[in-house]
Enzyme design. Structure first.
Site, PDB file in Angstrom:
ATOM      1  N   LEU A  55      63.359  90.034  54.098  1.00 57.52           N
ATOM      2  CA  LEU A  55      63.377  90.166  52.637  1.00 57.52           C
ATOM      3  C   LEU A  55      64.316  91.261  52.147  1.00 57.52           C
ATOM      4  CD1 LEU A  55      59.523  89.805  52.178  1.00 57.52           C
ATOM      5  CD2 LEU A  55      61.237  88.229  51.241  1.00 57.52           C
ATOM      6  N   GLY A  75      55.281  87.799  51.536  1.00 57.28           N
ATOM      7  CA  GLY A  75      55.894  88.700  52.514  1.00 57.28           C
ATOM      8  C   GLY A  75      56.005  90.117  51.984  1.00 57.28           C
ATOM      9  N   SER A  78      51.825  95.240  53.582  1.00 63.26           N
ATOM     10  CA  SER A  78      50.573  94.795  52.959  1.00 63.26           C
ATOM     11  C   SER A  78      49.504  95.877  52.845  1.00 63.26           C
ATOM     12  CB  SER A  78      50.024  93.597  53.733  1.00 63.26           C
ATOM     13  OG  SER A  78      49.764  93.969  55.067  1.00 63.26           O
ATOM     14  N   SER A 114      48.064  92.765  44.088  1.00 65.07           N
ATOM     15  CA  SER A 114      46.892  93.316  44.779  1.00 65.07           C
ATOM     16  C   SER A 114      45.970  94.046  43.813  1.00 65.07           C
ATOM     17  CB  SER A 114      47.371  94.294  45.860  1.00 65.07           C
ATOM     18  OG  SER A 114      46.295  95.083  46.319  1.00 65.07           O
ATOM     19  N   TYR A 139      51.767 101.674  47.605  1.00 68.88           N
ATOM     20  CA  TYR A 139      51.618 100.222  47.762  1.00 68.88           C
ATOM     21  C   TYR A 139      51.223  99.570  46.430  1.00 68.88           C
ATOM     22  CZ  TYR A 139      49.090  95.938  49.120  1.00 68.88           C
ATOM     23  OH  TYR A 139      48.626  94.651  49.203  1.00 68.88           O
ATOM     24  N   LYS A 143      53.137  96.773  43.842  1.00 63.99           N
ATOM     25  CA  LYS A 143      52.579  95.513  43.335  1.00 63.99           C
ATOM     26  C   LYS A 143      52.722  95.448  41.817  1.00 63.99           C
ATOM     27  CE  LYS A 143      51.506  93.765  47.277  1.00 63.99           C
ATOM     28  NZ  LYS A 143      52.253  92.607  47.779  1.00 63.99           N
TER      29      LYS A 143
HETATM   30  N1  LIG Z   1      44.998  90.385  53.016  1.00 64.89           N
HETATM   31  C1  LIG Z   1      44.502  90.684  51.822  1.00 64.89           C
HETATM   32  O1  LIG Z   1      43.287  90.626  51.629  1.00 64.89           O
HETATM   33  C2  LIG Z   1      45.424  91.073  50.696  1.00 64.89           C
HETATM   34  C3  LIG Z   1      44.883  91.673  49.562  1.00 64.89           C
HETATM   35  C4  LIG Z   1      45.718  91.979  48.494  1.00 64.89           C
HETATM   36  C5  LIG Z   1      47.075  91.659  48.554  1.00 64.89           C
HETATM   37  N2  LIG Z   1      47.575  91.103  49.694  1.00 64.89           N
HETATM   38  C6  LIG Z   1      49.025  90.781  49.739  1.00 64.89           C
HETATM   39  O2  LIG Z   1      49.184  89.472  50.245  1.00 64.89           O
HETATM   40  C7  LIG Z   1      50.335  89.398  51.077  1.00 64.89           C
HETATM   41  C8  LIG Z   1      49.965  88.889  52.463  1.00 64.89           C
HETATM   42  O3  LIG Z   1      48.962  89.722  52.997  1.00 64.89           O
HETATM   43  P1  LIG Z   1      48.560  89.654  54.540  1.00 64.89           P
HETATM   44  O4  LIG Z   1      47.222  90.242  54.650  1.00 64.89           O
HETATM   45  O5  LIG Z   1      48.817  88.299  55.068  1.00 64.89           O
HETATM   46  O6  LIG Z   1      49.599  90.703  55.119  1.00 64.89           O
HETATM   47  P2  LIG Z   1      50.242  90.772  56.595  1.00 64.89           P
HETATM   48  O7  LIG Z   1      50.697  92.159  56.770  1.00 64.89           O
HETATM   49  O8  LIG Z   1      49.312  90.198  57.588  1.00 64.89           O
HETATM   50  O9  LIG Z   1      51.487  89.799  56.435  1.00 64.89           O
HETATM   51  C9  LIG Z   1      52.642  90.171  55.746  1.00 64.89           C
HETATM   52  C10 LIG Z   1      53.819  89.484  56.401  1.00 64.89           C
HETATM   53  O10 LIG Z   1      55.014  89.904  55.717  1.00 64.89           O
HETATM   54  C11 LIG Z   1      56.017  90.015  56.706  1.00 64.89           C
HETATM   55  N3  LIG Z   1      57.046  90.956  56.277  1.00 64.89           N
HETATM   56  C12 LIG Z   1      56.935  92.300  56.101  1.00 64.89           C
HETATM   57  N4  LIG Z   1      58.122  92.834  55.784  1.00 64.89           N
HETATM   58  C13 LIG Z   1      59.013  91.804  55.767  1.00 64.89           C
HETATM   59  C14 LIG Z   1      60.408  91.732  55.545  1.00 64.89           C
HETATM   60  N5  LIG Z   1      61.134  92.817  55.260  1.00 64.89           N
HETATM   61  N6  LIG Z   1      60.976  90.521  55.610  1.00 64.89           N
HETATM   62  C15 LIG Z   1      60.270  89.415  55.901  1.00 64.89           C
HETATM   63  N7  LIG Z   1      58.940  89.427  56.145  1.00 64.89           N
HETATM   64  C16 LIG Z   1      58.329  90.612  56.071  1.00 64.89           C
HETATM   65  C17 LIG Z   1      55.328  90.525  57.959  1.00 64.89           C
HETATM   66  O11 LIG Z   1      56.070  90.195  59.129  1.00 64.89           O
HETATM   67  C18 LIG Z   1      53.972  89.833  57.877  1.00 64.89           C
HETATM   68  O12 LIG Z   1      53.904  88.672  58.672  1.00 64.89           O
HETATM   69  C19 LIG Z   1      50.937  90.787  51.092  1.00 64.89           C
HETATM   70  O13 LIG Z   1      51.952  90.847  50.124  1.00 64.89           O
HETATM   71  C20 LIG Z   1      49.792  91.683  50.694  1.00 64.89           C
HETATM   72  O14 LIG Z   1      50.236  92.864  50.071  1.00 64.89           O
HETATM   73  C21 LIG Z   1      46.780  90.825  50.758  1.00 64.89           C
END
Ligand SMILES: NC(=O)c1ccc[n+]([C@@H]2O[C@H](COP(=O)([O-])OP(=O)(O)OC[C@H]3O[C@@H](n4cnc5c(N)ncnc54)[C@H](O)[C@@H]3O)[C@@H](O)[C@H]2O)c1
Length: 275
Positions: A55, A75, A78, A114, A139, A143
């Protein structure tokens, strides 16, 4: 929506936790999903294809979204992180994504925001999606930035943008805080569907939460656009309370919706924090 190339959907961050939980559900609704991440997700389904993209690299993001109708943008970094990590993955990365979407005439973007964009609201307060952001971390700020970018690209360029202030996704809530903010993967996919399909979407912010009795958020706009969550965190209360007992108190974090994200690095007087 099916395998129609004119409805190509790109899913960034597909190798992550939410990607892993939602891909099997999405594959049934949207066969032909284009997955993207820096790393290839395990167990690619026959209907899925994978395109690697970082990204932070505008050229790679532009190549990824070329020809896409919609993007599910998950992506990024997170959790809380160093400014460098947040700046690259979530600020620059998110800008690259929206800018590539504009250039490629993408019609819809669903952005994974988030609860940490509003993490300094007190737990006692029920809030809607129209409140001023009160991020609890770098973070959370990233968002809020993503939501602002979404509004810009919606108003200025007509992209239908849906920001999901996700609470916490998983098979069940893991502690007492998460009884208020939990969302099941099935309910999250419902919100994705609204973002991908509802004709009334221009710029929307929804809370990514299931039908939680202990909830802090008014999600009536999502409901008006068809959201009918089926997850109920209360079913898991005993488990969440047992897990909470193992964690112990957090005198600052327990006051605020963002929990430990609010208490980390906290140097203020609690009476002066939050609205
Ligand atoms: N899991 C939750 O409950 C939760 C809650 C609120 C918000 N979110 C948001 O939802 C999204 C997904 O969450 P998740 O829990 O699956 O997170 P995660 O960390 O498991 O997955 C995030 C993915 O983004 C990829 N990534 C990071 N930097 C990157 C880059 N520079 N280029 C390409 N890919 C990149 C990583 O390789 C990873 O696979 C995130 O944006 C997170 O902030 C998640």
């Amino acid at each position: 929506m099916t395998n129609d190339p004119s409805r190509r959907i790109v899913f960034t961050g597909a190798a992550g936790g939410i990607g892993t939980m939602t891909r099997p559900l999405l594959a049934k609704l949207y066969p032909g999903l284009v997955l993207s991440d820096r790393v290839k997700p395990k167990d690619l389904l026959p209907s899925e294809t994978f395109v690697a993209a970082d990204l932070t690299k505008p050229d790679e993001v532009a190549a990824l979204v070329k020809g896409a109708h919609s993007v599910l943008h998950l992506g990024g970094h997170s959790v809380e992180g160093t400014w460098d990590h947040i700046l690259n993955a979530n600020i620059i990365g998110c800008y690259n994504l929206f800018e590539a979407a504009r250039a490629a005439d993408v019609k819809r973007v669903i952005f994974a925001s988030s609860n940490h964009a509003i993490g300094f609201y007190p737990r006692k307060k029920k809030i809607g999606t129209d409140v001023t952001v009160r991020p609890d971390s770098r973070y959370g700020v990233s968002k809020a930035f993503g939501e602002a970018l979404g509004a810009l690209y919606s108003d200025k360029h007509g992209i239908a943008v849906t920001c999901l202030r996700i609470g916490n996704v998983g098979p069940m809530p893991l502690d007492v805080r998460r009884l208020s903010i939990w969302i099941s993967p099935e309910d999250l996919v419902q919100l994705f569907q609204i973002g991908l399909e509802n004709p009334d979407v221009r710029f929307e912010i929804f809370y990514g939460a299931s039908d939680n009795e202990a909830g802090w958020w008014d999600n009536s706009r999502a409901q008006r656009l068809g959201y009918r969550p089926t997850g109920k965190s209360e079913k898991f209360r005993a488990h969440a309370e047992a897990e909470q007992a193992k964690i112990g108190p957090d005198p600052v974090g327990d006051l605020f919706q963002g929990g430990a994200f609010a208490s980390a690095e906290f140097t203020n007087d609690v009476k002066r924090a939050g609205p």
